[in-house]
Motif scaffolding. Structure first.
Motif, PDB file in Angstrom:
ATOM      1  N   UNK A  72      -7.011 -21.910  16.850  1.00 53.89           N
ATOM      2  CA  UNK A  72      -6.682 -20.525  16.560  1.00 53.89           C
ATOM      3  C   UNK A  72      -6.469 -20.313  15.083  1.00 53.89           C
ATOM      4  N   UNK A  73      -6.333 -19.070  14.720  1.00 51.62           N
ATOM      5  CA  UNK A  73      -6.157 -18.685  13.334  1.00 51.62           C
ATOM      6  C   UNK A  73      -5.210 -17.497  13.312  1.00 51.62           C
ATOM      7  N   UNK A  74      -4.232 -17.520  12.431  1.00 47.29           N
ATOM      8  CA  UNK A  74      -3.292 -16.418  12.308  1.00 47.29           C
ATOM      9  C   UNK A  74      -3.440 -15.832  10.914  1.00 47.29           C
ATOM     10  N   UNK A  75      -3.750 -14.541  10.843  1.00 45.15           N
ATOM     11  CA  UNK A  75      -3.838 -13.825   9.577  1.00 45.15           C
ATOM     12  C   UNK A  75      -2.615 -12.934   9.444  1.00 45.15           C
ATOM     13  N   UNK A  76      -1.979 -12.982   8.304  1.00 46.33           N
ATOM     14  CA  UNK A  76      -0.883 -12.063   8.014  1.00 46.33           C
ATOM     15  C   UNK A  76      -1.341 -11.182   6.860  1.00 46.33           C
ATOM     16  N   UNK A  77      -1.347  -9.877   7.094  1.00 48.49           N
ATOM     17  CA  UNK A  77      -1.749  -8.913   6.083  1.00 48.49           C
ATOM     18  C   UNK A  77      -0.546  -8.046   5.795  1.00 48.49           C
ATOM     19  N   UNK A  78      -0.202  -7.902   4.511  1.00 48.27           N
ATOM     20  CA  UNK A  78       0.973  -7.095   4.188  1.00 48.27           C
ATOM     21  C   UNK A  78       0.745  -6.290   2.918  1.00 48.27           C
ATOM     22  N   UNK A  79       1.448  -5.192   2.849  1.00 43.47           N
ATOM     23  CA  UNK A  79       1.403  -4.328   1.675  1.00 43.47           C
ATOM     24  C   UNK A  79       2.766  -4.417   1.015  1.00 43.47           C
ATOM     25  N   UNK A  80       2.786  -4.865  -0.213  1.00 45.99           N
ATOM     26  CA  UNK A  80       4.024  -4.935  -0.972  1.00 45.99           C
ATOM     27  C   UNK A  80       3.907  -4.010  -2.168  1.00 45.99           C
ATOM     28  N   UNK A  81       4.578  -2.879  -2.057  1.00 46.29           N
ATOM     29  CA  UNK A  81       4.612  -1.893  -3.131  1.00 46.29           C
ATOM     30  C   UNK A  81       3.212  -1.535  -3.617  1.00 46.29           C
ATOM     31  N   UNK A  82       2.321  -1.245  -2.659  1.00 46.83           N
ATOM     32  CA  UNK A  82       0.981  -0.808  -2.999  1.00 46.83           C
ATOM     33  C   UNK A  82      -0.021  -1.918  -3.226  1.00 46.83           C
TER      34      UNK A  82
END
Length: 91
Positions: A72-82
């Motif tokens: 499996x593969x886990x992607x974490x996508x996040x927005x930090x202050x734009x």
């Protein structure tokens, strides 16, 4: 390539409350599953989960079960202050 293009579009979406990034991630997962790139039932093959985030941040955990021979593969996508950031972990 599609994930790269998605990231290029997301970089211009700076409002963490904007639903378009989550909708785009869900559409990508549905398409990958429909094309046979992910194994198992739809609910088991991939999942997008919002995670707690600080002010000005949006974080989603994307879990995939690729049809390729990896667990499996886990992607974490996040927005930090734009600013959009992504991390990929095996698991």
């Amino acid at each position: 390539r599609r994930l790269e293009r998605l990231g290029e579009r997301l970089v211009f979406l700076v409002d963490p409350a904007d639903p378009r990034p989550l909708l785009a991630l869900e559409a990508l997962g549905n398409d990958l599953h429909a094309r046979g790139a992910l194994r198992g039932l739809r609910r088991d093959a991939w999942q997008v989960t919002p995670e707690p985030a600080g002010p000005g941040q949006a974080v989603w955990r994307v879990s995939l079960r690729p049809a390729a021979p990896i667990d499996g593969l886990v992607l974490t996508v996040r927005n930090e202050q734009g600013r959009w950031l992504a991390e990929a972990l095996h698991g």
